[in-house]
Each structure stands twice: as C-alpha cells, then as structure tokens.
Write a protein that holds these residues in place. Structure first.
Motif, short mmCIF file in Angstrom:
data_model
loop_
_atom_site.label_atom_id
_atom_site.label_comp_id
_atom_site.label_asym_id
_atom_site.label_seq_id
_atom_site.Cartn_x
_atom_site.Cartn_y
_atom_site.Cartn_z
N LEU A 20 2.13 3.22 -11.50
CA LEU A 20 1.89 2.37 -10.32
C LEU A 20 2.59 1.03 -10.43
CD1 LEU A 20 -1.92 2.57 -9.40
CD2 LEU A 20 0.03 3.23 -7.97
N ALA A 21 3.07 0.53 -9.31
CA ALA A 21 3.56 -0.85 -9.26
C ALA A 21 2.37 -1.79 -9.49
CB ALA A 21 4.21 -1.11 -7.90
N PRO A 22 2.63 -2.98 -10.09
CA PRO A 22 1.53 -3.79 -10.64
C PRO A 22 0.38 -4.09 -9.68
CG PRO A 22 3.68 -4.74 -11.21
CD PRO A 22 3.95 -3.56 -10.35
N ASN A 23 0.66 -4.44 -8.45
CA ASN A 23 -0.43 -4.84 -7.55
C ASN A 23 -0.62 -3.88 -6.39
OD1 ASN A 23 -1.08 -7.33 -8.93
ND2 ASN A 23 0.95 -8.01 -8.25
N ALA A 24 -0.14 -2.65 -6.56
CA ALA A 24 -0.19 -1.70 -5.44
C ALA A 24 -1.62 -1.29 -5.12
CB ALA A 24 0.63 -0.47 -5.79
N THR A 25 -1.87 -1.11 -3.84
CA THR A 25 -3.12 -0.51 -3.35
C THR A 25 -2.83 0.94 -3.01
OG1 THR A 25 -3.93 -2.61 -2.49
CG2 THR A 25 -4.86 -0.60 -1.51
N ILE B 156 0.87 -1.19 0.00
CA ILE B 156 0.00 0.00 0.00
C ILE B 156 0.90 1.22 0.00
CG2 ILE B 156 -1.76 1.33 1.24
CD1 ILE B 156 -2.72 -1.14 2.56
N GLY B 157 0.51 2.24 -0.75
CA GLY B 157 1.24 3.51 -0.69
C GLY B 157 0.26 4.67 -0.77
N ALA C 44 -15.82 0.75 -9.02
CA ALA C 44 -16.17 1.02 -7.61
C ALA C 44 -15.87 -0.18 -6.71
CB ALA C 44 -17.64 1.41 -7.50
N GLU C 45 -15.85 -1.37 -7.32
CA GLU C 45 -15.50 -2.57 -6.54
C GLU C 45 -14.11 -2.46 -5.95
OE1 GLU C 45 -17.20 -5.72 -6.08
OE2 GLU C 45 -18.83 -4.30 -6.48
N HIS C 46 -13.27 -1.62 -6.53
CA HIS C 46 -11.89 -1.47 -6.03
C HIS C 46 -11.79 -0.56 -4.81
CE1 HIS C 46 -9.80 -3.83 -8.99
NE2 HIS C 46 -10.51 -3.26 -9.94
N ILE C 47 -12.89 0.11 -4.48
CA ILE C 47 -12.84 0.96 -3.26
C ILE C 47 -13.02 0.03 -2.06
CG2 ILE C 47 -13.80 2.96 -2.05
CD1 ILE C 47 -12.67 3.65 -4.83
N LEU C 48 -11.92 -0.26 -1.38
CA LEU C 48 -11.99 -1.20 -0.25
C LEU C 48 -12.70 -0.58 0.94
CD1 LEU C 48 -8.39 -2.75 -0.21
CD2 LEU C 48 -10.40 -3.51 -1.49
N GLY C 49 -12.59 0.75 1.06
CA GLY C 49 -13.25 1.39 2.19
C GLY C 49 -12.64 2.73 2.51
N ALA C 50 -12.78 3.13 3.78
CA ALA C 50 -12.41 4.48 4.20
C ALA C 50 -11.63 4.42 5.50
CB ALA C 50 -13.67 5.32 4.39
N GLN C 51 -10.95 5.52 5.78
CA GLN C 51 -10.08 5.55 6.96
C GLN C 51 -9.93 6.97 7.47
OE1 GLN C 51 -6.40 3.12 6.98
NE2 GLN C 51 -5.28 5.04 7.16
N GLY C 52 -9.84 7.12 8.79
CA GLY C 52 -9.48 8.39 9.42
C GLY C 52 -8.03 8.36 9.87
N ASN C 53 -7.35 9.50 9.77
CA ASN C 53 -5.92 9.55 10.11
C ASN C 53 -5.65 10.55 11.21
OD1 ASN C 53 -5.47 7.81 7.95
ND2 ASN C 53 -5.12 9.50 6.53
N VAL D 293 -8.20 0.58 -3.69
CA VAL D 293 -8.10 1.95 -3.17
C VAL D 293 -8.68 2.02 -1.76
CG1 VAL D 293 -9.02 4.30 -3.46
CG2 VAL D 293 -8.25 3.00 -5.47
N ILE D 294 -8.03 2.79 -0.93
CA ILE D 294 -8.61 3.16 0.37
C ILE D 294 -8.75 4.68 0.35
CG2 ILE D 294 -8.22 3.23 2.86
CD1 ILE D 294 -6.24 0.66 1.82
N MET D 295 -9.95 5.15 0.66
CA MET D 295 -10.22 6.58 0.60
C MET D 295 -10.00 7.23 1.97
SD MET D 295 -10.92 7.69 -2.38
CE MET D 295 -11.68 7.37 -3.98
N THR D 296 -9.12 8.21 2.01
CA THR D 296 -8.86 8.94 3.24
C THR D 296 -8.47 10.39 2.93
OG1 THR D 296 -7.62 8.87 5.30
CG2 THR D 296 -6.51 7.91 3.39
N PRO D 297 -9.38 11.08 2.22
CA PRO D 297 -9.04 12.43 1.75
C PRO D 297 -8.96 13.44 2.89
CG PRO D 297 -11.35 11.95 1.30
CD PRO D 297 -10.75 10.68 1.84
N VAL D 298 -8.00 14.35 2.79
CA VAL D 298 -7.80 15.34 3.86
C VAL D 298 -9.10 16.02 4.27
CG1 VAL D 298 -5.37 15.97 3.65
CG2 VAL D 298 -7.02 17.04 2.15
N GLU D 299 -9.93 16.35 3.29
CA GLU D 299 -11.07 17.22 3.61
C GLU D 299 -12.17 16.49 4.40
OE1 GLU D 299 -9.87 16.52 0.64
OE2 GLU D 299 -11.42 16.05 -0.82
N HIS D 300 -12.06 15.16 4.53
CA HIS D 300 -13.04 14.43 5.33
C HIS D 300 -12.41 13.55 6.41
CE1 HIS D 300 -16.54 15.34 2.84
NE2 HIS D 300 -15.82 15.09 1.77
#
Ligand code: ACM
Length: 549
Positions: A392-397, A382-383, A468-477, A417-424
C-alpha cells in the motif's frame, strides 16, 4: 420499469391516510435511518399560519434554506420571530456532536438543537420525514394539515463515511440526474457521493489540457441493448456519451455542499483507462489506436508507466483538484491485467530501474507516485482493494469491494477503510428473481435483496478496537452498464440505499430488520411524492401488513 405495484394500497393503509382525513395514530415514527433514540409522546403539533421561526446565528443559514423549502410547499408564512416567542426554534448546543442533533416536538412547537450546520440539516431531514409526505411535493401542496407527532429524538451518526457511488462512465447521466441523486441521498443522511467519472467505456470530466478526452474519450459507438440477461452481443447502434463541463461539476459540488455531501471524484488508473488511451494512444503500452469500449468487462489496455503518462495524469488530477475540494481523490486501481506491462520494454525498464520484483510492485510504485502528487496538494488517495497488492501507498485509504478481507488487511496495517463488499453493497445486482426483474444484471444472476443490504455489519469481528477505528464507514455502489435510464437507476438504488443509510448512520444496537420494515412504508410514501421509481419491496410490505392486523 416495473416500479409501481398494486401493493401501494397496502402502503397507504399502513400509514393511516387512506381516506384523506387525519389519522388518529400515525403508526411507528417512520424515520430512516433510525435515530439513536426516539421517545414518542402523546399528541401532536401542527405547523400553521401562527408558526414562527428563530435560529441561532451559526445555524441561521442552514435553517433559512430549510424553512424556505417548507414555506414553498406549505404556503405558510413561517415568519421569523424572537427566539423566546418562536414556535420552531433552532438552538445552538455545543454539547451535540458535529452531525448530531436533538429534535423535540411538543404540543407547543418544535425545538432543534445542534452544534453545527450539518446537525441542524439532519434534524430538518428527520422533521421532513415526520411531516405528511406531501412535504416532498415539487409545488405547493394545498389542503394538507402539517401535523407532527409529539416526540423527542436524539441522534448522531455511527460512521463519518456514509457513501453512495454512481458510475456515470458506462452510462452518461445528465447533470440534473446527478444533482437529484445527491439530493435524494442527503435526505437519508448519506454524506459521501463517490462520482465514478472515467472508464474504458467513457471519459466524463472536462480537462482543458487534453481536448481529445472530450472529443474522442467521451463517446462510444454503441451500447449493448441487454435485451436478455448477460447477453451483450446485441448492440443498439446508437452513439452514446457526453461529459460534464467544469462549470457543471462545480455546480454539483456546491449543490452537494449545501446538503452536507462531499463529492469524491474517481479517475481510474492504471487500468479501466481505454477511453483515455483511445484519445491519446501514446499513453498506452502498445501505441495501438483503440476504440472507446462498447461492452462491459475487464480489458488489457493500461496506462504505460512513462514520464509522458505521469505528466498527463498529474495534469488531469491538478484540474480535477481545482474543481473538487474533497479531501479525498479516488484513483480506482481495480481490475488491472498486467499482460501489457509484461510485454512492454518500457514497463520492464521501469521495473529494473526502480528495483521492483514484478508487475504487482510496478502497480504499487505507480500508485505511490500518484499518491505523492495528491499528498503534495493536501489530498488523500483512495483506491479499490487491489491497491494492497504489491504494497500500500503510505497514506492510502482502501475501499474494500471484493468482500471485507482487503479492508481487514488494510485496517491491520493502520490504513483507513471504507467497506463496500459486493455481497452487501452492489446495487447493480438483481433485487429478487431474476424473473420479474429488469434484464441485464452484471453478475451472472447474482441477487442482493434488501434484507442482505440491511444485514451488513461494516466492522469485522476480526479487528481489535484500535483497528476498527480505521473503518470510516460503508457505501453502496451503482455500476451503470445495464442501467440506461433515470427510472432504472431509481429502481436499482431505492430502497436499497435506505438500508445502507441505516447501516452507516444508526447505532448497531438500534438496527432491527422488523423495525425497518415497519418504518419503510411511510418513507416510501415520501419517495412517491419525490417521484422516485423505486422497487416496491412487495413481500416486505405484505409481511408488515399481515403483522399490523
Ligand atoms: C469494482 O467493482 N471493480 C470496484
């Protein structure tokens, strides 16, 4: 911290327990994240000395752990009984999704159905939230009636990745604080702990092959006091640091696994690496003896693409993979100034040798090489979204943080993909103010209020259903440069993590801000019992109070 607020009185009134006598109506079913389906009934069931427990064999271990915790706090025997006779039954139901469950409270008892231990665990987390908040007491809570409202709940997560990140590199938090962080998140069905372990400002992972990482890299000479916002010029003069031993990290992994949380370690490369380069200057491009960084920022020091560097990184990653069984290893990749590569004859030789066009492609080549090593060990890389630059590297998330654009681009290329955009999703932003908030936000006064976290939709409209199937989910940082204490950490993360939990767990159509606000007071009372110094969302409680008159 200013986590306590007079509006606690409002919270108590809202949950109907102000007098200490049982409330006739428990109010809304105060569960966060909101389940897929909640059908409230009439009446209640009270756990008592007569309550007995039975669990299907494949769910016995998780049940035993949860029931032991209930026994400790309630003082009830909760003895095991035959499945037909038990009043708290945990049944195997192959039709449930792995993390899903059904929880039925009737006047006669409680029935949980799950296909796998994770689902049963989540059912128990919901059950705990239905019980009086004293269920969270650290010690036995005498004199409480363990009342449950009659209800049928069906539930399963929307996303598989429900993440919370913690930067333990800018500020070192002891292992007990890390475990507590994991425990709290698991109560709200968050299941990916992203552990940020290396930075310019500190190296936190014990690595046997490179002892100077712990001797040098784990310590910085002093820290900013952040006595005023965005002013890191006043230093405290106090050496700060520490690292986690392998034994401690294994302990965290095991503790997290008991709570169905996967721990994803992050080892930053090729930038954000000053602490490592300060320990071993030959890993850098200049050979200069650096100090572990004492302030927040983006720095030019960078791992040089030498064979020696790769030997170092592969050894580090091998030791990391030995500790962390996670299918994913995070390698950072964000915020890498390329100046030192531009000026390095070694870096330029690699560009020429490998037929690369520029330093962006060199970064991409660097990360592909690391990915090959992780893949050979059965792990996925993951990066942060900068790893898109140069290819992108071949299997990178991809972890999309600079908005959702990087995530959209990666999903279109068929990457997870994991979504963790600054604005949210950046919990180091102020929650209001900045007046009245603790000083020292990173982002020039940027504010991320609770409702903006809640409003986050992780699947961008631009994507096709297949993408959209590639969006694994969301995260707070939580970036911690300005968060020196556990109390401050609580304050920044809660209740925003509750909003993120609902974003990542609950069905899109079940999400509703007003409903969240109405359920929040009951959940905050549980956090009070847990001793969490969360930020009191005063304005939301006031709104809910006005609405309940
Ligand atoms: C980041 O905030 N630099 C990932």
């Amino acid at each position: 911290m200013r986590g306590r607020h007079p509006l606690i009185a409002v919270a108590v009134l809202l949950s109907g327990c102000a007098t200490g006598t049982p409330a006739p109506s428990p109010g809304p079913i105060g569960v966060v994240p909101v389940p897929s389906s909640v059908r409230p009934g009439v009446g209640e069931h009270v756990l008592s000395g007569a309550t007995t427990v039975a669990a299907a064999a494949q769910l016995a271990e998780v049940t035993a752990r949860q029931v032991a915790a209930l026994r400790r706090v309630t003082g009830l025997p909760l003895e095991e009984a035959d499945a037909r006779a038990a009043t708290l039954r945990v049944e195997h139901d192959a039709s449930q999704p792995e993390e899903g469950y059904e929880l039925e409270v009737s006047a006669d008892g409680v029935r949980i159905a799950a296909s796998a231990p994770a689902g049963a665990f989540y059912a128990f987390q919901t059950l705990r939230q239905l019980l009086p908040p004293e269920v969270e007491s650290a010690e036995r809570a005498p004199g409480v009636e363990w009342r449950l409202p009659v209800v049928v709940i069906r539930d399963a997560p929307r996303f598989s990745w429900r993440g919370l990140h913690l930067d333990t590199a800018r500020r070192f938090f002891d292992v007990e604080t890390v475990k507590r962080y994991v425990d709290l998140m698991s109560r709200f069905k968050l299941n990916r702990f992203h552990w940020h372990l290396t930075e310019d400002q500190g190296w936190r992972v014990e690595i046997d092959a490179y002892p100077r990482l712990m001797e040098v890299g784990a310590w910085r000479a002093e820290s900013p006091t952040w006595s005023r916002d965005d002013d890191d010029s006043v230093m405290d003069g106090v050496r700060h640091g520490g690292y986690y031993t392998k034994e401690q990290m294994r302990e965290v992994v095991e503790y997290a696994a008991e709570r169905f949380v996967t721990v994803i370690p992050e080892i930053e490369l090729p930038g954000h690496a000053t602490a490592a380069i300060a320990s071993y200057p030959e890993l850098g491009c200049t050979g200069e003896q650096l100090e572990v960084t004492t302030t927040w920022g983006i720095f030019e020091s960078i791992f040089c693409p030498s064979e020696e560097t790769f030997a170092f990184l592969e050894t580090v990653l091998d030791e990391v993979m030995e500790i962390f069984p996670s299918p994913w290893i995070h390698i950072g990749g964000d915020e890498v100034p390329k100046k030192q590569w531009e000026e390095s004859s070694l870096a330029q030789q690699v560009i020429e040798r490998e037929g690369l066009t520029d330093e962006e492609e060199l970064q991409s080549w660097f990360i592909r090489r690391i990915e090959r090593h992780l893949s050979a060990n059965g792990r996925r890389l993951i990066g942060w979204d900068e790893i898109l630059e140069g290819g992108l590297a071949p299997n990178a998330t991809v972890m999309s943080w600079r908005g959702t654009e990087g995530g959209i681009a990666a999903a279109r290329q068929g990457h997870d993909v994991i979504m963790t955009p600054v604005e949210h999703a950046y919990f180091d932003f102020y929650q209001a103010g900045p007046e009245g908030e603790p000083p020292g936000a990173n982002w020039s006064g940027s504010i991320l209020p609770l409702d903006r976290v809640y409003a986050f939709e992780p699947v961008p409209e631009e994507l096709t259903a297949e993408q959209a199937e590639h969006i694994l989910g969301a995260q707070g940082n939580l970036w911690s440069e300005h968060v020196p204490t556990r109390e401050h950490l609580d304050y920044m993360v809660y209740p925003r993590a509750l909003a993120m939990a609902e974003v990542a767990w609950s069905p899109k159509e079940a999400r509703d801000w007003e409903g969240f606000v109405a359920r929040l007071p009951a959940v905050l009372r549980h956090l009070d019992e847990l001793g969490v110094s969360y930020r009191r969302p005063a304005e939301h409680l006031a709104t809910a109070a006005a609405g309940s008159d």
